[in-house]
Design a protein around this motif. Structure first.
Motif, PDB file in Angstrom:
ATOM      1  N   ARG A  83      39.931  26.227  11.898  1.00 51.49           N
ATOM      2  CA  ARG A  83      38.663  25.537  12.182  1.00 51.49           C
ATOM      3  C   ARG A  83      38.916  24.180  12.836  1.00 51.49           C
ATOM      4  NH1 ARG A  83      33.264  26.895  12.861  1.00 51.49           N
ATOM      5  NH2 ARG A  83      32.009  25.021  12.524  1.00 51.49           N
ATOM      6  N   ASN A 116      42.283  36.420   8.814  1.00 55.98           N
ATOM      7  CA  ASN A 116      42.029  35.647   7.602  1.00 55.98           C
ATOM      8  C   ASN A 116      40.610  35.816   7.099  1.00 55.98           C
ATOM      9  OD1 ASN A 116      44.641  34.807   7.829  1.00 55.98           O
ATOM     10  ND2 ASN A 116      44.189  32.648   8.191  1.00 55.98           N
ATOM     11  N   GLN A 117      39.690  36.119   7.991  1.00 57.82           N
ATOM     12  CA  GLN A 117      38.302  36.334   7.564  1.00 57.82           C
ATOM     13  C   GLN A 117      38.194  37.559   6.652  1.00 57.82           C
ATOM     14  OE1 GLN A 117      35.440  36.409  10.752  1.00 57.82           O
ATOM     15  NE2 GLN A 117      33.914  37.480   9.540  1.00 57.82           N
ATOM     16  N   ASP A 118      39.039  38.544   6.905  1.00 60.46           N
ATOM     17  CA  ASP A 118      38.956  39.808   6.155  1.00 60.46           C
ATOM     18  C   ASP A 118      40.022  39.945   5.085  1.00 60.46           C
ATOM     19  OD1 ASP A 118      36.810  40.608   7.764  1.00 60.46           O
ATOM     20  OD2 ASP A 118      38.132  41.532   9.241  1.00 60.46           O
ATOM     21  N   THR A 139      42.999  28.574   6.777  1.00 63.28           N
ATOM     22  CA  THR A 139      41.700  28.737   7.430  1.00 63.28           C
ATOM     23  C   THR A 139      41.199  27.403   7.978  1.00 63.28           C
ATOM     24  OG1 THR A 139      41.163  30.573   5.956  1.00 63.28           O
ATOM     25  CG2 THR A 139      39.328  29.536   7.119  1.00 63.28           C
ATOM     26  N   ALA A 168      42.069  33.969  13.019  1.00 61.67           N
ATOM     27  CA  ALA A 168      40.743  33.813  12.412  1.00 61.67           C
ATOM     28  C   ALA A 168      40.198  35.160  11.952  1.00 61.67           C
ATOM     29  CB  ALA A 168      39.791  33.162  13.411  1.00 61.67           C
ATOM     30  N   ALA A 169      40.358  36.186  12.782  1.00 61.65           N
ATOM     31  CA  ALA A 169      39.841  37.510  12.438  1.00 61.65           C
ATOM     32  C   ALA A 169      40.564  38.083  11.223  1.00 61.65           C
ATOM     33  CB  ALA A 169      39.983  38.449  13.634  1.00 61.65           C
TER      34      ALA A 169
END
Length: 304
Positions: free
Chosen positions: A183, A164-166, A179, A161-162
């Motif tokens: 979720r 793919n967020q950036d 993503t 998650a971290a």
């Protein structure tokens, strides 16, 4: 031999090849009975037109010390998934470990192509293969998982998650797919918690799948030769590494501490102590950020 998952029932949905095959084999090595599903059998090929079959995966599970049971299932077909759930219920009465590793989009992604130029048909097909399949599978199989406490659901994806967020994953469809699965695990964790079961999202690092090995023109025996094409390939990991991550999670009596979290094989290796088949612990995502993105020379040994 130590068989900590002896008597446990697992389903690896999408276990024909790649990470799914590695997970199925390592669950078998820990003693589990593993149902292996996919579309490709010795008598029928899927749209992939590849040689790996669910029967081969099941045989590898048997060789590793578990019990492998191949079942041909198209997880986009609700009736087929319902039939799978009925079969497992009839034969086992429960399901302890559900691994949602269904994917099927390698041949559909158009990298670095904007959404208005990317094939709409291929993009939407990718979304269905990677998201709808997981939802259909959870709908029919989770009633078996929640029958007993401490059940585990693993949603397989690409990237934490971290990370793919950036990081944009170079295709809007691919980015959305990977993503969304993260979720999905978070949401499942909320629904499973009252039944004392857990769900996590899990990613391998740079996976040496059959397709990836072919891309680099190497085999698992001489995979390091792939560094001639890309020196950073030396941080890659075999499918057994993420398989051992799933086996470690399944054995953990306190797995609820991970409920809803996004995890990586490299991160879990540091915690549980398992290694890849070469005895190393590749930490791919740290390497990508600290070496590749920093523009440094290859230094994979320091991250293994």
């Amino acid at each position: 031999m130590n068989k900590p998952l002896q008597g446990k029932i697992a389903l690896v949905a999408g276990g024909t090849r790649g990470a799914g095959r590695g997970i199925a084999v390592e669950l078998g090595a820990a003693g589990a009975t593993v149902y292996v599903t996919g579309r490709t059998t010795r008598s029928q090929l899927s749209e992939y037109q590849r040689r790996e079959t669910i029967e081969e995966t099941a045989e590898l599970v048997n060789e590793a010390g578990g019990v492998g049971i191949p079942v041909q299932v198209d997880h986009l077909q609700p009736e087929q998934v319902k039939g799978l759930a009925e079969k497992i219920e009839r034969e086992q009465g429960r399901l302890d470990i559900l691994v949602n590793d269904i994917w099927g989009g390698e041949n559909l992604v158009e990298w670095e192509v904007p959404v208005w130029q990317h094939s709409l048909e291929n993009g939407l097909r990718m979304m269905r293969l990677a998201i709808d399949t997981h939802l259909i599978t959870s709908h029919y199989l989770l009633p078996l998982v929640i029958r007993n406490k401490n059940g585990l659901v693993v949603e397989m994806t690409d990237g934490t998650a971290a990370y793919n967020q950036d990081h944009y994953r170079l295709s809007l469809y691919y980015d959305l797919v990977k993503t969304s699965v993260i979720r999905m695990a978070w949401g499942l964790a909320k629904e499973l918690a009252p039944y004392q079961c857990s769900a996590v999202a899990l990613t391998p690092g740079w996976l040496r799948s059959e397709i990836m090995l072919e891309h680099f023109g190497v085999t698992e025996e001489n995979w390091r030769d792939g560094a001639a094409k890309d020196p950073h390939f030396l941080i890659s990991e075999s499918p057994h590494f993420v398989g051992r991550a799933v086996a470690a999670l399944a054995q953990d009596d306190n797995k609820a501490r991970w409920n809803g979290q996004s995890l990586s094989s490299g991160e879990l290796a540091q915690i549980y102590g398992f290694t890849d088949i070469d005895g190393s612990k590749p930490n791919c995502f740290a390497y990508l950020i600290e070496v590749v993105e920093a523009g440094k020379q290859e230094n994979a040994a320091a991250y293994r």
